[in-house]
Design an enzyme around this catalytic site. Structure first.
Site, PDB file in Angstrom:
ATOM      1  N   LYS A   8     -12.379 -61.215  61.719  1.00 24.12           N
ATOM      2  CA  LYS A   8     -10.605 -61.608  62.360  1.00 24.12           C
ATOM      3  C   LYS A   8      -9.650 -60.520  61.371  1.00 24.12           C
ATOM      4  O   LYS A   8      -8.652 -60.267  60.776  1.00 24.12           O
ATOM      5  CB  LYS A   8      -9.554 -62.890  62.169  1.00 24.12           C
ATOM      6  N   HIS A  18     -20.900 -58.231  61.591  1.00 27.53           N
ATOM      7  CA  HIS A  18     -20.137 -59.099  60.663  1.00 27.53           C
ATOM      8  C   HIS A  18     -20.582 -58.701  59.274  1.00 27.53           C
ATOM      9  O   HIS A  18     -20.311 -60.602  58.792  1.00 27.53           O
ATOM     10  CB  HIS A  18     -19.736 -60.218  61.125  1.00 27.53           C
ATOM     11  N   SER A  76      -5.109 -66.506  61.573  1.00 22.98           N
ATOM     12  CA  SER A  76      -5.854 -65.648  63.146  1.00 22.98           C
ATOM     13  C   SER A  76      -7.049 -66.285  63.027  1.00 22.98           C
ATOM     14  O   SER A  76      -7.767 -66.904  64.401  1.00 22.98           O
ATOM     15  CB  SER A  76      -6.334 -64.276  62.964  1.00 22.98           C
TER      16      SER A  76
END
Ligand code: PPS
Length: 286
Positions: A44, A100, A130
């Site tokens: 995010k 990530h 988010s």
């Protein structure tokens, strides 16, 4: 559908798309090439936006590729198992791959290579907001029963990809290396042209002003929201419910102000200052 997590090296991963085998393979056997470019982020933080920018930079601002091919096929996710493995295997050099992963789970071969890393970071308060909305549309996250509950899990690192603090502190160990570029979501919002040019220089791919204009135009929030190859509506239903929710949600700085109580703000600030006091990087949200 129930979401299941497993733990790998102290980090939580969603079983739906990730596996121990893939993560172990990536860390120990995956061969990083000198001409690879890795887009690394905590979830995010603006990854999808940066995928669009990099796709456009690679094509000199021409939007055709971004209109015809879904973003996860243009710049595949390194970490994802199943179908994602094939996408990574088939991508041509120079490879652009997204991840990530925290630094301690990343392929070890990175650290002896000349591969470039672009790390995109975002204010943790906006990341949390988010993430809260994303948790209600994605089957990769357990649904929190309240914002408070997610805040606590986020601050303790009990969410996919672990602690935001550890992620950023880990990757900041590379901040002085010449093959590492730190970009923030806030930089992009406040000076998108300047930040795109910085990225071009880092990639040794300077663009003409007109091409930069095209990158700016086609990576804007509104353009991406309208483009089904970029707004994640192509992501399969078993991963994300994009029928009832928008991945391209607000795309602004400071939405946390609409979600946090004064008490939550003070609590998160106190943990932030404690956990980040030893880091010698000044972020725009500090
Ligand atoms: S993910 O699921 O981890 O890959 O999410 P990620 O792409 O990192 O972050 C999603 C947030 O980025 C916003 N976004 C943008 N903001 C501004 N401009 C553009 N072009 C853009 N593209 C994506 C997206 O809306 C998510 O933020 P929120 O705050 O939820 O709107």
């Amino acid at each position: 559908m129930d979401t299941h997590y497993f733990q790998h090296k102290g980090i939580c991963f969603a079983s739906l798309l990730y596996s121990q085998e893939r993560l172990q393979y990536l860390e120990n056997e995956f061969h990083v090439r000198d001409d690879d470019v890795y887009l690394v982020s905590y979830p995010k933080s603006g990854t999808t936006w940066m995928i669009e920018i990099l796709s456009l930079i690679c094509r000199n601002g021409d939007v055709t590729w971004c209109r015809e091919v879904p973003n996860f096929m243009r710049i595949p996710w390194l970490d994802v198992g199943g179908i994602g493995v094939k996408l990574v295997d088939e991508v041509h050099s120079p490879r652009f791959l997204a991840s990530h992963l925290p630094i301690h789970c990343f392929p070890k071969s990175l650290f002896s290579s000349k591969a470039k890393i672009i790390y995109i970071a975002r204010s943790p308060k906006d990341v949390l907001v988010s993430l809260y909305h994303y948790a209600h549309m994605s089957y990769l996250m357990k649904k929190p029963s309240s914002f408070d509950e997610l805040m606590e899990d986020f601050l303790q690192g009990r969410v996919p990809f672990g602690s935001w603090f550890d992620h950023i502190k880990g990757w900041m160990q590379m901040k002085d290396k010449k093959n590492f570029l730190l970009v923030t979501y806030e930089d992009l919002k406040q000076d998108q042209r300047g930040t795109i040019k910085k990225i071009c220089t880092f990639l040794e791919n300077e663009l003409e002003e007109q091409a930069v204009d095209l990158v700016l135009e086609h990576s804007s929030f509104n353009s991406m929201k309208k483009n089904n190859m970029s707004n994640n509506t192509m992501v399969p239903d078993y991963i994300m419910d994009t029928k009832n929710n928008q991945f391209m949600r607000k795309g602004i700085i400071g939405d946390w102000k609409n979600h946090f109580t004064q008490e939550q703000k003070e609590y998160m600030d106190s943990i932030y200052h404690e956990k980040m006091k030893a880091i010698d990087v000044k972020f725009s949200w500090d």
